[in-house]
Design an enzyme around this catalytic site. Sequence first.
Site, PDB file in Angstrom:
ATOM      1  N   ASP A   9      -9.271   9.100  -8.716  1.00  0.00           N
ATOM      2  CA  ASP A   9      -9.614   8.025  -9.217  1.00  0.00           C
ATOM      3  C   ASP A   9     -10.922   7.432  -8.301  1.00  0.00           C
ATOM      4  OD1 ASP A   9      -7.222   7.689 -10.488  1.00  0.00           O
ATOM      5  OD2 ASP A   9      -6.451   6.111  -9.297  1.00  0.00           O
ATOM      6  N   HIS A  10     -11.158   7.541  -7.053  1.00  0.00           N
ATOM      7  CA  HIS A  10     -12.252   7.133  -6.285  1.00  0.00           C
ATOM      8  C   HIS A  10     -13.754   7.634  -6.678  1.00  0.00           C
ATOM      9  CE1 HIS A  10      -9.727   3.955  -4.989  1.00  0.00           C
ATOM     10  NE2 HIS A  10      -8.874   4.877  -4.425  1.00  0.00           N
ATOM     11  N   ARG A  18     -22.116   2.034 -10.062  1.00  0.00           N
ATOM     12  CA  ARG A  18     -23.549   1.883 -10.541  1.00  0.00           C
ATOM     13  C   ARG A  18     -23.438   1.809 -12.249  1.00  0.00           C
ATOM     14  NH1 ARG A  18     -28.312   2.598  -7.783  1.00  0.00           N
ATOM     15  NH2 ARG A  18     -28.091   1.928  -5.778  1.00  0.00           N
ATOM     16  N   HIS A  43      -5.381   7.402 -12.452  1.00  0.00           N
ATOM     17  CA  HIS A  43      -4.645   6.107 -12.637  1.00  0.00           C
ATOM     18  C   HIS A  43      -5.619   5.616 -13.631  1.00  0.00           C
ATOM     19  CE1 HIS A  43      -2.636   2.150 -11.149  1.00  0.00           C
ATOM     20  NE2 HIS A  43      -2.772   2.441 -12.346  1.00  0.00           N
ATOM     21  N   ARG A  49     -11.041   0.119 -14.226  1.00  0.00           N
ATOM     22  CA  ARG A  49     -12.109  -0.242 -13.106  1.00  0.00           C
ATOM     23  C   ARG A  49     -12.766   1.188 -12.622  1.00  0.00           C
ATOM     24  NH1 ARG A  49      -8.308  -2.513  -8.419  1.00  0.00           N
ATOM     25  NH2 ARG A  49      -7.678  -4.139  -9.984  1.00  0.00           N
ATOM     26  N   HIS A  50     -11.814   2.115 -12.781  1.00  0.00           N
ATOM     27  CA  HIS A  50     -12.672   3.455 -12.250  1.00  0.00           C
ATOM     28  C   HIS A  50     -12.347   4.444 -13.477  1.00  0.00           C
ATOM     29  CE1 HIS A  50      -8.339   3.813 -11.006  1.00  0.00           C
ATOM     30  NE2 HIS A  50      -8.332   3.130  -9.878  1.00  0.00           N
ATOM     31  N   GLU A  70      -1.082   8.475 -14.074  1.00  0.00           N
ATOM     32  CA  GLU A  70      -0.601   7.175 -13.477  1.00  0.00           C
ATOM     33  C   GLU A  70      -0.671   6.119 -14.445  1.00  0.00           C
ATOM     34  OE1 GLU A  70      -0.909   7.784  -8.880  1.00  0.00           O
ATOM     35  OE2 GLU A  70      -1.527   5.636  -9.516  1.00  0.00           O
ATOM     36  N   THR A 100      -5.447  -1.890  -4.686  1.00  0.00           N
ATOM     37  CA  THR A 100      -4.844  -0.835  -5.051  1.00  0.00           C
ATOM     38  C   THR A 100      -3.383  -1.212  -5.304  1.00  0.00           C
ATOM     39  OG1 THR A 100      -4.484   1.577  -4.344  1.00  0.00           O
ATOM     40  CG2 THR A 100      -4.346  -0.364  -2.624  1.00  0.00           C
ATOM     41  N   THR A 101      -2.623  -0.070  -5.775  1.00  0.00           N
ATOM     42  CA  THR A 101      -1.200  -0.477  -5.973  1.00  0.00           C
ATOM     43  C   THR A 101      -0.731  -1.203  -4.878  1.00  0.00           C
ATOM     44  OG1 THR A 101      -1.212   1.480  -7.361  1.00  0.00           O
ATOM     45  CG2 THR A 101       0.794   0.489  -7.306  1.00  0.00           C
ATOM     46  N   GLU A 151       8.514   8.740  -7.058  1.00  0.00           N
ATOM     47  CA  GLU A 151       7.471   8.654  -6.008  1.00  0.00           C
ATOM     48  C   GLU A 151       7.657   7.738  -5.091  1.00  0.00           C
ATOM     49  OE1 GLU A 151       3.376   9.198  -7.095  1.00  0.00           O
ATOM     50  OE2 GLU A 151       2.677   8.339  -5.102  1.00  0.00           O
ATOM     51  N   HIS A 191       0.736   7.255  -1.248  1.00  0.00           N
ATOM     52  CA  HIS A 191      -0.183   5.899  -0.928  1.00  0.00           C
ATOM     53  C   HIS A 191      -0.482   5.790   0.570  1.00  0.00           C
ATOM     54  CE1 HIS A 191      -1.696   1.978  -1.982  1.00  0.00           C
ATOM     55  NE2 HIS A 191      -1.546   2.375  -2.882  1.00  0.00           N
ATOM     56  N   GLY A 192      -1.437   5.867   0.739  1.00  0.00           N
ATOM     57  CA  GLY A 192      -2.061   5.756   2.123  1.00  0.00           C
ATOM     58  C   GLY A 192      -1.805   6.685   3.215  1.00  0.00           C
ATOM     59  N   GLY A 213      -5.113  10.402  -2.294  1.00  0.00           N
ATOM     60  CA  GLY A 213      -6.332  10.299  -3.109  1.00  0.00           C
ATOM     61  C   GLY A 213      -7.434   9.768  -2.124  1.00  0.00           C
ATOM     62  N   PHE A 214      -7.286   8.485  -1.639  1.00  0.00           N
ATOM     63  CA  PHE A 214      -8.599   7.911  -1.016  1.00  0.00           C
ATOM     64  C   PHE A 214      -8.870   8.647   0.273  1.00  0.00           C
ATOM     65  CE2 PHE A 214      -9.837   4.703   2.098  1.00  0.00           C
ATOM     66  CZ  PHE A 214     -11.066   4.320   1.587  1.00  0.00           C
TER      67      PHE A 214
HETATM   68  N1  PXP Z   1       0.478   7.391  -5.641  1.00  0.00           N
HETATM   69  C1  PXP Z   1       0.363   6.125  -6.550  1.00  0.00           C
HETATM   70  C2  PXP Z   1       1.453   5.944  -7.470  1.00  0.00           C
HETATM   71  C3  PXP Z   1      -0.900   5.473  -6.182  1.00  0.00           C
HETATM   72  O1  PXP Z   1      -0.734   4.113  -6.995  1.00  0.00           O
HETATM   73  C4  PXP Z   1      -1.827   5.839  -5.252  1.00  0.00           C
HETATM   74  C5  PXP Z   1      -3.216   5.331  -5.406  1.00  0.00           C
HETATM   75  O2  PXP Z   1      -3.947   5.132  -6.597  1.00  0.00           O
HETATM   76  C6  PXP Z   1      -1.626   7.018  -4.881  1.00  0.00           C
HETATM   77  C7  PXP Z   1      -0.350   7.609  -4.758  1.00  0.00           C
HETATM   78  C8  PXP Z   1      -2.603   7.754  -3.863  1.00  0.00           C
HETATM   79  O3  PXP Z   1      -2.772   6.512  -2.882  1.00  0.00           O
HETATM   80  P1  PXP Z   1      -3.929   6.865  -1.713  1.00  0.00           P
HETATM   81  O4  PXP Z   1      -5.062   6.862  -2.523  1.00  0.00           O
HETATM   82  O5  PXP Z   1      -4.010   5.815  -0.792  1.00  0.00           O
HETATM   83  O6  PXP Z   1      -3.789   8.449  -1.152  1.00  0.00           O
END
Ligand code: PXP
Length: 241
Positions: A9-10, A18, A43, A49-50, A70, A100-101, A151, A191-192, A213-214
């Site tokens: 996503d990022h 931009r 996602h 947004r992305h 997602e 974010t979620t 998940e 997540h995170g 992701g991030f």
């Molecule tokens: N799982 C879900 C359901 C999410 O919504 C996200 C963020 O889009 C992630 C995993 C990944 O999280 P992160 O970007 O913090 O690694």
Amino acid sequence: MPTLAVNIDHVATIRQARLATFPDPLKAALVAEEAGAHGIIAHLREDRRHINDNDVERIAKETSTLFHLEMAATDEMRKIARRVKPYSVCLVPEKRKELTTEGGLAVAGRVKHFKDYVGPLQDDGIKISLFIEASSEQIDAAAEIGVEYVEIHTGHYADAEDYESRKRELEKIFVGIGYAQDLGLKVNVGHGLDYDNILSFSKIPAINEYSIGFSIIAEAVFTGLKPAVARMAALVADFSA
Ligand code: PXP
């Protein structure tokens, strides 16, 4: 053996900063696959947004690993998923204003609603995952709905500010993972998660997939995407050793 699915996503977030045509999230997905990702996650948010619809179409067609879409449980998203046919759909809660979620999907008490929602997707052969908190109520409901995966939300663990709360959150996640597995659900986590905090999971048996992701995209700013993915894939592969 646990697998790594990379959320791209990022890469699209940078493009949208931009309103440009690059960087291309599909290109990132292909690099991630080359570096050892077992799956690609995007996602498609309601506000686009992305990731946008065109990204999803192209990623679904051109990647060779498993594509996980997602999305929020809306009619619009279900139509898109049925057309694109990802390997799996992960249902997440979505609020327009969130960065974010922010938490897991509330499925407890809404079993019929979600059963009706996922039925047509499952009829199409799409596997369903529910992004939920590690609570027995949510996990019981997921099993009743009849999804293949849950998940477990690791964001509270990742955000915990002190040792005690981190330990508490981790314990909840571990209990939840075992509980879900006992009910026959395959368990993903995400997540995170980053290169350090993921190490707490190294001894947890039978996590199916890490959804990250991030931290990978942030690391890629310094190392390039391929080494950033390869480093995370190597960590995850080591967990099964
Ligand atoms: N799982 C879900 C359901 C999410 O919504 C996200 C963020 O889009 C992630 C995993 C990944 O999280 P992160 O970007 O913090 O690694």
